[in-house]
Design a protein around this motif. Structure first.
Motif, mmCIF file in Angstrom:
data_model
loop_
_atom_site.group_PDB
_atom_site.id
_atom_site.type_symbol
_atom_site.label_atom_id
_atom_site.label_comp_id
_atom_site.label_asym_id
_atom_site.label_seq_id
_atom_site.Cartn_x
_atom_site.Cartn_y
_atom_site.Cartn_z
ATOM 1 N N LEU A 1 0.827 -1.206 0.000
ATOM 2 C CA LEU A 1 0.000 0.000 0.000
ATOM 3 C C LEU A 1 0.862 1.256 0.000
ATOM 4 N N ILE B 1 -5.567 5.410 1.930
ATOM 5 C CA ILE B 1 -4.314 5.290 2.679
ATOM 6 C C ILE B 1 -3.685 6.681 2.785
ATOM 7 N N ASN C 1 -4.681 5.474 7.676
ATOM 8 C CA ASN C 1 -5.774 5.492 6.716
ATOM 9 C C ASN C 1 -6.936 6.307 7.264
#
Length: 414
Positions: free
Chosen positions: A360, A389, A394
């Motif tokens: 991510l 994110i 997040n």
């Protein structure tokens, strides 16, 4: 709000990655015929929209990159005064140039001359097209048909696929895109909260769905991001159930998988609610397993977190929960009740572009959706959130859509 600057910037990013001595075409698309003189509702090709901002049919974007000089064209349909009496005013070249930021706007019937001149006068030997093909045996796209035509006329052209280039540009979202996803989730939440108030035994699933659609339409949303799933009882255990016509019974749970669309950006949220306003003891046991998988995985989704761990982490928690309840004895049995992965990218498409093998990164928009399905008990649970994110963690846009048992029951019984 997406504006012209956003699309101009995207065109510049695309052009930087195109080879010299190349020509590129993108098509906005055309709604297929549904029956007789009725067409399906039009939605633009998402890659073309991302690059151009064009949201009407039959437009073609072309860019020639030749000897260090880049020239862009937009080709549109000529105005049809007869059809305008039925469908409203069509855009003309002057309006299109101003609205979409193009210097060269021409009509489609002028495109052949422009293309012929460029290919005849320059050493252009590469042609880029968006040749996305999700499955082998589907109808050919406008781009594929155009490739076949151009290959016959100019056999020396090397055809290259622009899809992976544009898809890679779309993965990291800009602030404007993130705001659109956030807005889509907020509209979705309003629809869900209205449905919660209207849920009761004896209604058909589509009757409750109608309240959700009312909220979307009231907010200017023409269509949801995807077909709404509203599955009660045994239907809650069917992953892509969309008939939504069963009569809900006392003691059922209903699984909603739904999302509004705002300026072509999608939300995707799943929630499970008791039709009569109260979870049974068994429903709570199963629900809390999935909720734990959801919350625990959310806490780990930060930059650098391996994408494959999203599903693996939820699967581990659900496996342990099923073993505690005695539904399985061995880890290898979890596939009987855990039927899918636990997340996907989201953006212009509900299942948006992105590489699942990479960790991510900040400004990726993604969903998290652990699920558990027990058909022999008529209970399906999925708790899905839409999030982005950030640099340090997040932000869960759907976090205010009720998912705690106490809050759900309080709202439904207030």
């Amino acid at each position: 709000m997406i504006n012209t600057t956003f699309h101009i910037r995207n065109r510049q990013r695309l052009i930087e990655q195109l080879d010299e001595n190349s020509i590129t075409f993108l098509f906005s698309g055309q709604a297929p015929i549904q029956t007789s003189d009725q067409a399906y509702l039009f939605t633009p090709n998402k890659n073309c929209y991302y690059i151009t901002g064009i949201d009407f049919e039959k437009a073609i974007y072309m860019v020639a990159k030749v000897n260090g000089v880049t020239t862009e064209y937009l080709f549109i349909e000529r105005r049809d005064l007869h059809m305008e009496k039925y469908m409203g005013k069509m855009i003309d070249v002057e309006e299109a140039a101003e609205k979409f930021g193009f210097q060269n706007v021409k009509y489609i019937d002028e495109m052949d001359d422009v293309v012929s001149r460029i290919l005849f006068s320059n050493d252009v030997y590469k042609m880029y097209l968006d040749l996305e093909r999700y499955k082998m045996y589907v109808f050919p796209s406008l781009a594929e048909n155009f490739a076949k035509k151009m290959r016959e006329l100019y056999p020396y052209l090397q055809i290259k696929n622009a899809y992976p280039i544009i898809a890679n540009l779309r993965v990291i979202k800009t602030p404007e895109e993130i705001e659109n996803i956030k807005k889509a989730v907020k509209i979705t939440e309003d629809g869900v909260r209205l449905m919660m108030k209207k849920l009761k035994p004896g209604l058909r699933e589509y009757e409750v769905e109608a309240y959700y659609n009312f909220v979307l339409n009231s907010n200017g949303v023409k269509m949801p991001a995807f077909k709404t799933i509203a599955g009660s009882g045994i239907n809650s255990t069917l992953l892509h159930y969309d008939k939504n016509n069963r009569v809900m019974e006392d003691g059922d749970v209903i699984l909603f998988d739904l999302g509004a669309e705002w300026e072509y950006y999608a939300a995707d949220v799943s929630r499970v609610y008791p039709v009569n306003g109260r979870f049974t003891k068994r429903q709570k046991e199963l629900y809390n397993i999935v909720l734990e998988a959801n919350k625990d995985t959310l806490s780990k989704m930060v930059p650098g977190y391996p994408h494959e761990e999203i599903s693996a982490n939820g699967k581990r928690i659900i496996t342990e929960g099923l073993k505690r309840l005695g539904l399985i004895k061995d880890d290898s049995e979890v596939g009987k009740y855990y039927l899918h992965g636990s997340g996907h990218f989201i953006g212009l498409d509900t299942h948006d572009v992105g590489d699942d093998s990479k960790p991510l990164k900040p400004n990726m928009a993604i969903t998290l959706e652990p699920g558990l399905y027990v058909p022999e008990e008529g209970i399906g649970i999925r708790v899905e959130d839409t999030l982005v994110i950030t640099e340090t963690g997040n932000i869960v846009f759907s976090d205010t859509i009720p998912k705690e048992i106490e809050e759900i029951e309080e709202i439904m019984n207030s």
